[in-house]
Design a protein around this motif. Structure first.
Motif, PDB file in Angstrom:
ATOM      1  N   PHE A 122       0.893  -1.286   0.054  1.00  0.00           N
ATOM      2  CA  PHE A 122       0.134  -0.068  -0.062  1.00  0.00           C
ATOM      3  C   PHE A 122       0.897   1.176  -0.233  1.00  0.00           C
ATOM      4  CE2 PHE A 122      -1.835   3.094   2.933  1.00  0.00           C
ATOM      5  CZ  PHE A 122      -2.727   3.805   2.191  1.00  0.00           C
ATOM      6  N   SER A 123       1.975   1.094   0.633  1.00  0.00           N
ATOM      7  CA  SER A 123       3.019   2.137   0.658  1.00  0.00           C
ATOM      8  C   SER A 123       3.262   3.098  -0.685  1.00  0.00           C
ATOM      9  CB  SER A 123       4.084   1.914   1.502  1.00  0.00           C
ATOM     10  OG  SER A 123       4.660   0.997   0.908  1.00  0.00           O
ATOM     11  N   ARG A 126       0.120   5.327  -1.464  1.00  0.00           N
ATOM     12  CA  ARG A 126      -0.334   6.152  -0.373  1.00  0.00           C
ATOM     13  C   ARG A 126      -0.169   7.873  -0.868  1.00  0.00           C
ATOM     14  NH1 ARG A 126      -1.043   6.859   5.329  1.00  0.00           N
ATOM     15  NH2 ARG A 126      -0.565   4.687   5.891  1.00  0.00           N
ATOM     16  N   PRO A 127       1.002   8.092  -1.530  1.00  0.00           N
ATOM     17  CA  PRO A 127       1.048   9.684  -1.978  1.00  0.00           C
ATOM     18  C   PRO A 127       0.034   9.846  -3.062  1.00  0.00           C
ATOM     19  CG  PRO A 127       3.158   8.491  -2.045  1.00  0.00           C
ATOM     20  CD  PRO A 127       2.383   7.474  -1.754  1.00  0.00           C
ATOM     21  N   LEU A 129      -3.274   9.087  -3.026  1.00  0.00           N
ATOM     22  CA  LEU A 129      -4.677   8.670  -2.532  1.00  0.00           C
ATOM     23  C   LEU A 129      -5.530  10.121  -2.983  1.00  0.00           C
ATOM     24  CD1 LEU A 129      -4.424   6.797   0.787  1.00  0.00           C
ATOM     25  CD2 LEU A 129      -5.164   5.908  -1.788  1.00  0.00           C
ATOM     26  N   LYS A 156      -4.788  -5.164   3.077  1.00  0.00           N
ATOM     27  CA  LYS A 156      -4.238  -3.842   2.154  1.00  0.00           C
ATOM     28  C   LYS A 156      -5.733  -3.042   2.032  1.00  0.00           C
ATOM     29  CE  LYS A 156      -1.718  -5.109  -1.281  1.00  0.00           C
ATOM     30  NZ  LYS A 156      -1.531  -5.359  -2.564  1.00  0.00           N
ATOM     31  N   GLU A 159      -6.066  -1.293   4.946  1.00  0.00           N
ATOM     32  CA  GLU A 159      -5.107  -0.128   5.371  1.00  0.00           C
ATOM     33  C   GLU A 159      -5.531   1.034   4.467  1.00  0.00           C
ATOM     34  OE1 GLU A 159      -0.376  -0.951   5.096  1.00  0.00           O
ATOM     35  OE2 GLU A 159      -1.621  -2.309   4.016  1.00  0.00           O
ATOM     36  N   ILE A 160      -5.979   0.785   3.196  1.00  0.00           N
ATOM     37  CA  ILE A 160      -6.616   1.928   2.460  1.00  0.00           C
ATOM     38  C   ILE A 160      -7.612   2.625   3.125  1.00  0.00           C
ATOM     39  CG2 ILE A 160      -7.712   2.571   0.308  1.00  0.00           C
ATOM     40  CD1 ILE A 160      -6.287  -0.023  -0.858  1.00  0.00           C
ATOM     41  N   ALA A 163      -6.406   4.710   6.061  1.00  0.00           N
ATOM     42  CA  ALA A 163      -5.495   5.965   5.873  1.00  0.00           C
ATOM     43  C   ALA A 163      -6.623   7.138   5.488  1.00  0.00           C
ATOM     44  CB  ALA A 163      -4.497   5.491   4.420  1.00  0.00           C
ATOM     45  N   PHE A 165      -8.920   7.092   2.893  1.00  0.00           N
ATOM     46  CA  PHE A 165      -9.419   7.212   1.557  1.00  0.00           C
ATOM     47  C   PHE A 165     -10.971   6.917   1.614  1.00  0.00           C
ATOM     48  CE2 PHE A 165     -10.227   5.420  -2.577  1.00  0.00           C
ATOM     49  CZ  PHE A 165      -9.807   6.430  -3.679  1.00  0.00           C
TER      50      PHE A 165
END
Ligand code: DX5
Ligand code: ZN
Length: 231
Positions: A122-123, A126-127, A129, A156, A159-160, A163, A165
């Motif tokens: 996922f990393s 991340r930038p 999203l 995952k 995780e999204i 974060a 989203f």
């Protein structure tokens, strides 16, 4: 709550009568259709070019969701935008700067998606999203329909959402009545299904059942979020 959507993947349809298959999806209440574009480089398979997308566009006004499994998404997004699709998803693995690709798709007037292979963390996205409308989580390695769902993709999805989203989280690969529910609980709200939907005796009933069961599961996931790392 985010809308729950079911998109049949036309990869599993009978291409000798694609117009009838599109009509069958529409009649069955599909929320749109998913077009799998493979270039023989990013994945070991070749599928459709923009002319096929154009032909599908002529048959329907429904949402056409284009999944680019290609090494050159900048070129391909222009061709498929021109063909009339509504959303274009590229793979994070091929873009050295995903923001450039995302902005280029946006400039073509299309919804923007980014996708992750099962072994991509996922990393990597991340930038991105804030630059995309949808994230497509691959639940099989891309290239072929009819593969077995990989449960390892579930954390995952979580995780999204963790974060923050709030756009669409799509899942694609091996989706059926059971795997869709697991994905919905983890936070997915768009379900792409090929084999399961097209092989069903009653396509419409299958789509409706998927939508109902995932709606309940999505709500359950909001009320009782799965603890990260427990899947
Ligand atoms: C796989 C494609 C999927 C695939 C799904 O590379 O991206 O859209 O067609 O097919 P099923 O539902 O059969 O796994
Ligand atoms: Zn796909």
């Amino acid at each position: 709550m985010l809308p729950i959507r079911v998109y049949p993947s036309l990869l599993a349809c009978d291409f000798s009568r694609v117009g009838e298959e599109v009509a069958r999806c529409e009649k069955g209440g599909a929320d749109g259709m998913h077009l799998d574009v493979m270039d023989g480089h990013f994945v070991p398979n070749l599928t459709m070019g923009p002319d096929v997308a154009k032909a599908v566009r002529r048959c329907t006004k429904s949402t056409l969701d284009c999944h680019l499994m290609v090494t050159d998404p900048l070129a391909a997004s222009r061709w498929f935008a021109e063909a009339g699709v509504d959303a274009i998803t590229f793979h994070a693995e091929v873009a050295s700067d995903g923001r450039i690709v995302a902005d280029a798709i946006r400039d073509l007037g299309k919804k923007v998606g980014v996708s992750l292979n099962p072994d991509t963390p996922f990393s990597l996205i991340r930038p991105l999203l804030r630059s995309v409308d949808q994230v497509l989580v691959m639940t099989v390695f891309p290239g072929f329909g009819g593969q077995k769902f990989m449960e390892s993709a579930l954390p995952k999805i979580h995780e999204i959402r963790q974060a923050g989203f709030t756009g669409d989280v799509q899942v694609d690969g091996g989706i059926n009545s059971e795997t869709a529910v697991a994905c919905a609980e983890a936070g997915a709200n768009v379900f792409i299904a090929g084999t399961f939907v097209f092989m069903a005796a009653d396509l419409g009933a299958t789509i409706r059942a998927l939508r109902e069961s995932t709606k309940t599961a999505f709500l359950k996931g909001i009320l009782q979020p799965p603890v990260a790392g427990t899947r």
